[in-house]
Design a protein around this motif. Sequence first.
Motif, PDB file in Angstrom:
ATOM      1  N   SER A 312       0.867  -1.181   0.000  1.00 47.54           N
ATOM      2  CA  SER A 312       0.000   0.000   0.000  1.00 47.54           C
ATOM      3  C   SER A 312       0.903   1.229   0.000  1.00 47.54           C
ATOM      4  CB  SER A 312      -0.894  -0.002   1.244  1.00 47.54           C
ATOM      5  OG  SER A 312      -1.682   1.176   1.298  1.00 47.54           O
ATOM      6  N   VAL A 313       0.708   2.106  -0.987  1.00 45.20           N
ATOM      7  CA  VAL A 313       1.555   3.289  -1.142  1.00 45.20           C
ATOM      8  C   VAL A 313       0.743   4.537  -0.810  1.00 45.20           C
ATOM      9  CG1 VAL A 313       3.029   4.629  -2.682  1.00 45.20           C
ATOM     10  CG2 VAL A 313       2.908   2.145  -2.932  1.00 45.20           C
ATOM     11  N   GLY A 314       1.275   5.359   0.073  1.00 43.56           N
ATOM     12  CA  GLY A 314       0.617   6.617   0.441  1.00 43.56           C
ATOM     13  C   GLY A 314       1.267   7.789  -0.266  1.00 43.56           C
ATOM     14  N   ILE A 315       0.465   8.578  -0.977  1.00 46.00           N
ATOM     15  CA  ILE A 315       0.950   9.783  -1.640  1.00 46.00           C
ATOM     16  C   ILE A 315       0.605  10.973  -0.764  1.00 46.00           C
ATOM     17  CG2 ILE A 315       0.838  11.236  -3.702  1.00 46.00           C
ATOM     18  CD1 ILE A 315      -0.010   8.814  -5.296  1.00 46.00           C
ATOM     19  N   LEU A 316       1.625  11.663  -0.284  1.00 48.77           N
ATOM     20  CA  LEU A 316       1.438  12.800   0.609  1.00 48.77           C
ATOM     21  C   LEU A 316       1.503  14.094  -0.192  1.00 48.77           C
ATOM     22  CD1 LEU A 316       3.770  11.672   3.550  1.00 48.77           C
ATOM     23  CD2 LEU A 316       1.410  10.986   3.045  1.00 48.77           C
ATOM     24  N   ASP A 369       2.451   1.039   3.435  1.00 47.68           N
ATOM     25  CA  ASP A 369       3.740   0.366   3.622  1.00 47.68           C
ATOM     26  C   ASP A 369       4.890   1.233   3.116  1.00 47.68           C
ATOM     27  OD1 ASP A 369       2.511  -2.201   4.413  1.00 47.68           O
ATOM     28  OD2 ASP A 369       1.817  -2.224   2.327  1.00 47.68           O
ATOM     29  N   LEU A 370       4.571   2.182   2.255  1.00 47.14           N
ATOM     30  CA  LEU A 370       5.563   3.056   1.627  1.00 47.14           C
ATOM     31  C   LEU A 370       4.937   4.428   1.447  1.00 47.14           C
ATOM     32  CD1 LEU A 370       8.216   3.577  -0.058  1.00 47.14           C
ATOM     33  CD2 LEU A 370       6.959   2.664  -2.035  1.00 47.14           C
ATOM     34  N   LEU A 371       5.693   5.485   1.757  1.00 45.77           N
ATOM     35  CA  LEU A 371       5.182   6.850   1.661  1.00 45.77           C
ATOM     36  C   LEU A 371       5.997   7.647   0.641  1.00 45.77           C
ATOM     37  CD1 LEU A 371       4.869   7.488   5.495  1.00 45.77           C
ATOM     38  CD2 LEU A 371       2.960   7.050   3.925  1.00 45.77           C
ATOM     39  N   VAL A 372       5.300   8.455  -0.155  1.00 47.00           N
ATOM     40  CA  VAL A 372       5.944   9.323  -1.145  1.00 47.00           C
ATOM     41  C   VAL A 372       5.458  10.744  -0.934  1.00 47.00           C
ATOM     42  CG1 VAL A 372       6.304   9.811  -3.591  1.00 47.00           C
ATOM     43  CG2 VAL A 372       6.041   7.439  -2.826  1.00 47.00           C
ATOM     44  N   ILE A 373       6.371  11.677  -0.676  1.00 52.66           N
ATOM     45  CA  ILE A 373       5.994  13.090  -0.602  1.00 52.66           C
ATOM     46  C   ILE A 373       5.928  13.626  -2.029  1.00 52.66           C
ATOM     47  CG2 ILE A 373       6.643  15.392   0.198  1.00 52.66           C
ATOM     48  CD1 ILE A 373       8.005  14.134   2.579  1.00 52.66           C
ATOM     49  N   ALA A 374       4.704  13.870  -2.500  1.00 53.62           N
ATOM     50  CA  ALA A 374       4.512  14.339  -3.868  1.00 53.62           C
ATOM     51  C   ALA A 374       4.384  15.852  -3.953  1.00 53.62           C
ATOM     52  CB  ALA A 374       3.276  13.680  -4.477  1.00 53.62           C
ATOM     53  N   SER A 375       4.016  16.473  -2.842  1.00 51.60           N
ATOM     54  CA  SER A 375       3.937  17.937  -2.776  1.00 51.60           C
ATOM     55  C   SER A 375       4.587  18.375  -1.463  1.00 51.60           C
ATOM     56  CB  SER A 375       2.481  18.408  -2.834  1.00 51.60           C
ATOM     57  OG  SER A 375       2.395  19.820  -2.839  1.00 51.60           O
ATOM     58  N   PRO A 376       5.537  19.299  -1.507  1.00 46.36           N
ATOM     59  CA  PRO A 376       6.321  19.613  -0.298  1.00 46.36           C
ATOM     60  C   PRO A 376       5.606  20.546   0.672  1.00 46.36           C
ATOM     61  CG  PRO A 376       7.104  20.946  -2.123  1.00 46.36           C
ATOM     62  CD  PRO A 376       6.031  20.030  -2.687  1.00 46.36           C
ATOM     63  N   HIS A 377       4.466  20.108   1.173  1.00 45.55           N
ATOM     64  CA  HIS A 377       3.746  20.897   2.164  1.00 45.55           C
ATOM     65  C   HIS A 377       4.565  20.991   3.454  1.00 45.55           C
ATOM     66  CE1 HIS A 377       0.298  21.183  -0.353  1.00 45.55           C
ATOM     67  NE2 HIS A 377      -0.099  19.939  -0.216  1.00 45.55           N
ATOM     68  N   LEU A 389      10.242   6.272   3.433  1.00 45.19           N
ATOM     69  CA  LEU A 389       9.729   7.575   3.010  1.00 45.19           C
ATOM     70  C   LEU A 389      10.556   8.085   1.833  1.00 45.19           C
ATOM     71  CD1 LEU A 389       7.890  10.078   3.494  1.00 45.19           C
ATOM     72  CD2 LEU A 389       9.670  10.930   5.042  1.00 45.19           C
ATOM     73  N   VAL A 390       9.890   8.346   0.721  1.00 47.28           N
ATOM     74  CA  VAL A 390      10.544   8.875  -0.474  1.00 47.28           C
ATOM     75  C   VAL A 390      10.320  10.379  -0.509  1.00 47.28           C
ATOM     76  CG1 VAL A 390      10.590   8.843  -2.989  1.00 47.28           C
ATOM     77  CG2 VAL A 390      10.241   6.717  -1.718  1.00 47.28           C
ATOM     78  N   ASP A 391      11.416  11.126  -0.476  1.00 45.02           N
ATOM     79  CA  ASP A 391      11.350  12.588  -0.382  1.00 45.02           C
ATOM     80  C   ASP A 391      12.298  13.191  -1.407  1.00 45.02           C
ATOM     81  OD1 ASP A 391      11.193  15.245   0.334  1.00 45.02           O
ATOM     82  OD2 ASP A 391      12.404  15.016   2.155  1.00 45.02           O
ATOM     83  N   MET A 392      11.836  13.276  -2.659  1.00 49.48           N
ATOM     84  CA  MET A 392      12.702  13.812  -3.714  1.00 49.48           C
ATOM     85  C   MET A 392      12.933  15.305  -3.561  1.00 49.48           C
ATOM     86  SD  MET A 392      10.063  13.719  -6.933  1.00 49.48           S
ATOM     87  CE  MET A 392       8.321  14.057  -6.662  1.00 49.48           C
ATOM     88  N   THR A 396      12.594  16.775   4.234  1.00 49.13           N
ATOM     89  CA  THR A 396      12.826  16.277   5.583  1.00 49.13           C
ATOM     90  C   THR A 396      14.291  16.274   5.976  1.00 49.13           C
ATOM     91  OG1 THR A 396      12.957  13.999   4.753  1.00 49.13           O
ATOM     92  CG2 THR A 396      10.791  14.790   5.448  1.00 49.13           C
ATOM     93  N   GLY A 397      15.165  16.689   5.053  1.00 45.45           N
ATOM     94  CA  GLY A 397      16.591  16.772   5.364  1.00 45.45           C
ATOM     95  C   GLY A 397      17.289  15.432   5.459  1.00 45.45           C
ATOM     96  N   GLN A 398      16.653  14.380   4.916  1.00 46.50           N
ATOM     97  CA  GLN A 398      17.228  13.025   4.979  1.00 46.50           C
ATOM     98  C   GLN A 398      17.856  12.596   3.655  1.00 46.50           C
ATOM     99  OE1 GLN A 398      17.217  11.437   8.012  1.00 46.50           O
ATOM    100  NE2 GLN A 398      16.376  13.429   8.635  1.00 46.50           N
ATOM    101  N   GLY A 399      18.070  13.561   2.748  1.00 44.55           N
ATOM    102  CA  GLY A 399      18.637  13.215   1.449  1.00 44.55           C
ATOM    103  C   GLY A 399      17.541  12.905   0.437  1.00 44.55           C
ATOM    104  N   VAL A 400      17.913  12.819  -0.834  1.00 39.41           N
ATOM    105  CA  VAL A 400      16.939  12.623  -1.902  1.00 39.41           C
ATOM    106  C   VAL A 400      17.231  11.388  -2.742  1.00 39.41           C
ATOM    107  CG1 VAL A 400      16.364  15.070  -2.019  1.00 39.41           C
ATOM    108  CG2 VAL A 400      18.192  14.166  -3.468  1.00 39.41           C
TER     109      VAL A 400
END
Length: 402
Positions: A312-316, A369-377, A389-392, A396-400
Amino acid sequence: MRSSTDIGFSTDVCIVGGCGRVGLPLGIALASRGLRVTLYDINAAAVETVNAGTLPFDEAGAASVLAEAVAAGRLRASTDPASVASAEHLVVVVGTPVDEHLNPDLGAVPRALDRCAEHLRDGQLVVLRSTVYPGVTALTEKLLSSKGLAVDVAFCPERIAEGKAMTELFELPQIVAARTPQALQRAEKLFRNLTDQIVPLEPEEAELAKLFTNTWRYIKFATANQFWMMANDFGLDFARIRHAITFDYPRAADLPMPGFAAGPCLFKDTMQLAAFNRNNFVLGHSAMLINEGLPLYLVSRLESRFDLSSMSVGILGMAFKGGSDDPRESLAYKLRKILLLKARETLCTDPYISDERFTPLDEVLERADLLVIASPHPEYRDLTTDKPLVDMWGLTGQGVLV
């Protein structure tokens, strides 16, 4: 032509398309400077909302100014095309899209004017505010002249960033373009109500200036996205590389972070510029392929790391940019479509956009099960989760690295 001061207008400005994200902030800003403003719009629901003193969308710093202007009687909205007749200045703010073949819609501005043309009056100043295909100002001049109207025409493009209108309308220089000295002088006088910095151009120069501006931003985003993909493909973190090359080095300071380059303007205006140059715009088309292909690239990277079919993928975030409630042309929706085919379940959430298909953030964080930040709110900056957590965006300061 008779002077407009001899004609007797009861309103200073009428904005065609005035309840939208460009027209309404402009109307509020002009009303805040004491001008009498009418907003003509075919969206009856938005007109009713504005006349109640309420914003129909989010715009920082605009809500209280709108309420005050409506209460004071300096600003009102109407669906009646006859409302344009009372205004000395007519400002046209309508969408100017490209069609399904990526060709410009040259008729958007003429259609908007046709709806109210019978109510236009000699002596008015007609200001085109929308981003237009080069030559549309001249087309508008011919259209109004063919109707026997003795009006001045100017092109004064908006250059605000959504969410920053109530500061940038007063701080940014205003480009003003017209064919005649009289029209130029009148347009300059109108916009000096907002700013003292006026940049005069010929209409065709101004039309290209606006397209160049948006296309330049689109190409810069494509450059960052291409660099990010290169780094990813070699297992390297682009955020670290970017920090190194921008740190105290002004010549690289404008290199953005990667992310979805979307919204109602940048892609569309790049394609308008390509059409203007007989579709001989390799750089612009390459930028389009990079930016529009980013959701597919991202999912491809995820497939190489995860068994998406069992996840299950969550798009944030579904807005086209961070801190916005505007979903127009957001690439988060393209990401959603791809994941609907690839993942076991796809959940979407956004703190600013109301959509019955969306899921509350707490539930997404629990079920995904997996999160993707699609908009940088900004709400996601301090997100706490033990899920991948995927943060392109590097929010979140954890790298891209993906």
